[in-house]
Design a protein around this motif. Sequence first.
Motif, PDB file in Angstrom:
ATOM      1  N   LEU A 164      -5.841 -54.176 -13.690  1.00 57.58           N
ATOM      2  CA  LEU A 164      -4.626 -53.906 -14.480  1.00 57.58           C
ATOM      3  C   LEU A 164      -4.745 -52.595 -15.253  1.00 57.58           C
ATOM      4  O   LEU A 164      -3.757 -51.889 -15.444  1.00 57.58           O
ATOM      5  CB  LEU A 164      -4.359 -55.048 -15.463  1.00 57.58           C
ATOM      6  N   ASP A 165      -5.959 -52.270 -15.691  1.00 57.17           N
ATOM      7  CA  ASP A 165      -6.166 -51.076 -16.517  1.00 57.17           C
ATOM      8  C   ASP A 165      -6.603 -49.857 -15.711  1.00 57.17           C
ATOM      9  O   ASP A 165      -6.279 -48.729 -16.082  1.00 57.17           O
ATOM     10  CB  ASP A 165      -7.240 -51.340 -17.582  1.00 57.17           C
ATOM     11  N   TYR A 166      -7.366 -50.056 -14.658  1.00 58.94           N
ATOM     12  CA  TYR A 166      -8.001 -48.931 -13.950  1.00 58.94           C
ATOM     13  C   TYR A 166      -7.650 -48.881 -12.461  1.00 58.94           C
ATOM     14  O   TYR A 166      -8.092 -47.971 -11.760  1.00 58.94           O
ATOM     15  CB  TYR A 166      -9.529 -49.000 -14.090  1.00 58.94           C
ATOM     16  N   GLN A 167      -6.880 -49.855 -11.974  1.00 52.96           N
ATOM     17  CA  GLN A 167      -6.568 -49.952 -10.545  1.00 52.96           C
ATOM     18  C   GLN A 167      -7.850 -49.822  -9.713  1.00 52.96           C
ATOM     19  O   GLN A 167      -8.764 -50.570  -9.931  1.00 52.96           O
ATOM     20  CB  GLN A 167      -5.491 -48.928 -10.132  1.00 52.96           C
ATOM     21  N   ASN A 168      -7.921 -48.844  -8.798  1.00 59.03           N
ATOM     22  CA  ASN A 168      -9.094 -48.722  -7.922  1.00 59.03           C
ATOM     23  C   ASN A 168     -10.245 -47.951  -8.560  1.00 59.03           C
ATOM     24  O   ASN A 168     -11.290 -47.776  -7.931  1.00 59.03           O
ATOM     25  CB  ASN A 168      -8.696 -48.025  -6.613  1.00 59.03           C
ATOM     26  N   ARG A 169     -10.091 -47.503  -9.806  1.00 62.24           N
ATOM     27  CA  ARG A 169     -11.097 -46.622 -10.412  1.00 62.24           C
ATOM     28  C   ARG A 169     -12.220 -47.418 -11.069  1.00 62.24           C
ATOM     29  O   ARG A 169     -12.414 -47.387 -12.272  1.00 62.24           O
ATOM     30  CB  ARG A 169     -10.422 -45.661 -11.394  1.00 62.24           C
ATOM     31  N   ARG A 170     -12.966 -48.149 -10.241  1.00 60.00           N
ATOM     32  CA  ARG A 170     -14.072 -48.948 -10.762  1.00 60.00           C
ATOM     33  C   ARG A 170     -15.093 -48.089 -11.529  1.00 60.00           C
ATOM     34  O   ARG A 170     -15.522 -48.501 -12.622  1.00 60.00           O
ATOM     35  CB  ARG A 170     -14.766 -49.724  -9.631  1.00 60.00           C
ATOM     36  N   PRO A 171     -15.503 -46.911 -11.011  1.00 63.21           N
ATOM     37  CA  PRO A 171     -16.497 -46.112 -11.757  1.00 63.21           C
ATOM     38  C   PRO A 171     -16.025 -45.731 -13.160  1.00 63.21           C
ATOM     39  O   PRO A 171     -16.827 -45.740 -14.107  1.00 63.21           O
ATOM     40  CB  PRO A 171     -16.680 -44.857 -10.886  1.00 63.21           C
ATOM     41  N   ALA A 172     -14.736 -45.425 -13.317  1.00 61.00           N
ATOM     42  CA  ALA A 172     -14.214 -45.063 -14.647  1.00 61.00           C
ATOM     43  C   ALA A 172     -14.271 -46.247 -15.592  1.00 61.00           C
ATOM     44  O   ALA A 172     -14.585 -46.111 -16.784  1.00 61.00           O
ATOM     45  CB  ALA A 172     -12.775 -44.552 -14.514  1.00 61.00           C
ATOM     46  N   HIS A 173     -13.979 -47.443 -15.051  1.00 61.34           N
ATOM     47  CA  HIS A 173     -14.063 -48.654 -15.868  1.00 61.34           C
ATOM     48  C   HIS A 173     -15.502 -48.898 -16.315  1.00 61.34           C
ATOM     49  O   HIS A 173     -15.768 -49.157 -17.495  1.00 61.34           O
ATOM     50  CB  HIS A 173     -13.541 -49.853 -15.074  1.00 61.34           C
ATOM     51  N   LEU A 174     -16.444 -48.798 -15.385  1.00 60.36           N
ATOM     52  CA  LEU A 174     -17.851 -49.059 -15.724  1.00 60.36           C
ATOM     53  C   LEU A 174     -18.359 -48.052 -16.756  1.00 60.36           C
ATOM     54  O   LEU A 174     -19.052 -48.431 -17.704  1.00 60.36           O
ATOM     55  CB  LEU A 174     -18.723 -49.013 -14.464  1.00 60.36           C
ATOM     56  N   ALA A 175     -17.976 -46.788 -16.591  1.00 58.10           N
ATOM     57  CA  ALA A 175     -18.420 -45.751 -17.540  1.00 58.10           C
ATOM     58  C   ALA A 175     -17.885 -46.009 -18.944  1.00 58.10           C
ATOM     59  O   ALA A 175     -18.557 -45.716 -19.941  1.00 58.10           O
ATOM     60  CB  ALA A 175     -17.984 -44.372 -17.050  1.00 58.10           C
ATOM     61  N   ALA A 176     -16.689 -46.591 -19.034  1.00 58.73           N
ATOM     62  CA  ALA A 176     -16.074 -46.842 -20.347  1.00 58.73           C
ATOM     63  C   ALA A 176     -16.686 -48.046 -21.056  1.00 58.73           C
ATOM     64  O   ALA A 176     -16.654 -48.143 -22.291  1.00 58.73           O
ATOM     65  CB  ALA A 176     -14.566 -47.054 -20.176  1.00 58.73           C
ATOM     66  N   LEU A 177     -17.266 -48.983 -20.287  1.00 64.05           N
ATOM     67  CA  LEU A 177     -17.770 -50.222 -20.891  1.00 64.05           C
ATOM     68  C   LEU A 177     -18.887 -49.986 -21.916  1.00 64.05           C
ATOM     69  O   LEU A 177     -19.072 -50.794 -22.828  1.00 64.05           O
ATOM     70  CB  LEU A 177     -18.275 -51.182 -19.800  1.00 64.05           C
ATOM     71  N   TRP A 178     -19.623 -48.882 -21.781  1.00 62.41           N
ATOM     72  CA  TRP A 178     -20.733 -48.632 -22.730  1.00 62.41           C
ATOM     73  C   TRP A 178     -20.246 -48.562 -24.169  1.00 62.41           C
ATOM     74  O   TRP A 178     -20.991 -48.861 -25.100  1.00 62.41           O
ATOM     75  CB  TRP A 178     -21.463 -47.333 -22.360  1.00 62.41           C
ATOM     76  N   ASP A 179     -18.988 -48.152 -24.377  1.00 54.77           N
ATOM     77  CA  ASP A 179     -18.451 -48.021 -25.745  1.00 54.77           C
ATOM     78  C   ASP A 179     -18.276 -49.361 -26.447  1.00 54.77           C
ATOM     79  O   ASP A 179     -18.135 -49.404 -27.672  1.00 54.77           O
ATOM     80  CB  ASP A 179     -17.080 -47.323 -25.709  1.00 54.77           C
ATOM     81  N   ILE A 180     -18.208 -50.452 -25.688  1.00 52.32           N
ATOM     82  CA  ILE A 180     -17.903 -51.755 -26.321  1.00 52.32           C
ATOM     83  C   ILE A 180     -19.059 -52.755 -26.225  1.00 52.32           C
ATOM     84  O   ILE A 180     -18.890 -53.944 -26.511  1.00 52.32           O
ATOM     85  CB  ILE A 180     -16.613 -52.386 -25.744  1.00 52.32           C
TER      86      ILE A 180
END
Length: 190
Positions: A164-180
């Motif tokens: 819902l937030d990143y569509q096919n951009r799994r790498p962008a989602h994984l990179a963002a998770l470090w912040d939380i």
Amino acid sequence: MTLIQLPYALDALSPVISAETLSFHHGKHLQAYVNNLNALLPGTPFEHLPLEDIVRQSDGGIFNNAGQILNHNLYFTQFTAPKAANHPTGPLAQAIDQQFGSFETFKAEFEKKGTTLFGSGWVWLSADKDGKLHITQEPNAGNPITRGLTPLLTFDVWEHAYYLDYQNRRPAHLAALWDIIDWDVVASRF
Ligand code: MN
């Protein structure tokens, strides 16, 4: 088995994970695994076992649903509101530096394992009995607890975790998770 309560508000992880994603992921996906397991357990030898023991000892549909509950319980409870320059401290930070060279190298390796996992599954940081750290890919409902490892940190790479937030951009989602990541929670599992 009951659905865990989230230890933060639905919008607390935004914009890394939106309230909408969290609402579906926790309230629909995890709830479904809980409902499925509760329908499967009665009359089986697993009925009164702790969740971890069910995951260690079962297979088939019971394993798949119990594994997904354990995985999501560890996943949802490891997060906190976004923080800049978020990083581990103490003995876990030392172990990461010692084994991977630096926190940055560890993050790159962890993200790569998540990005290259084909299909649905989880990437895990876990510790063995000697305190040595391991990064592993687990397909579907897998959890390193089945190989005697202690799970510390996990990224869910099922599409329902980010689509819902990143569509096919799994790498962008994984990179963002470090912040939380709540490193106090992760360190407490070490
Ligand atoms: Mn999930």
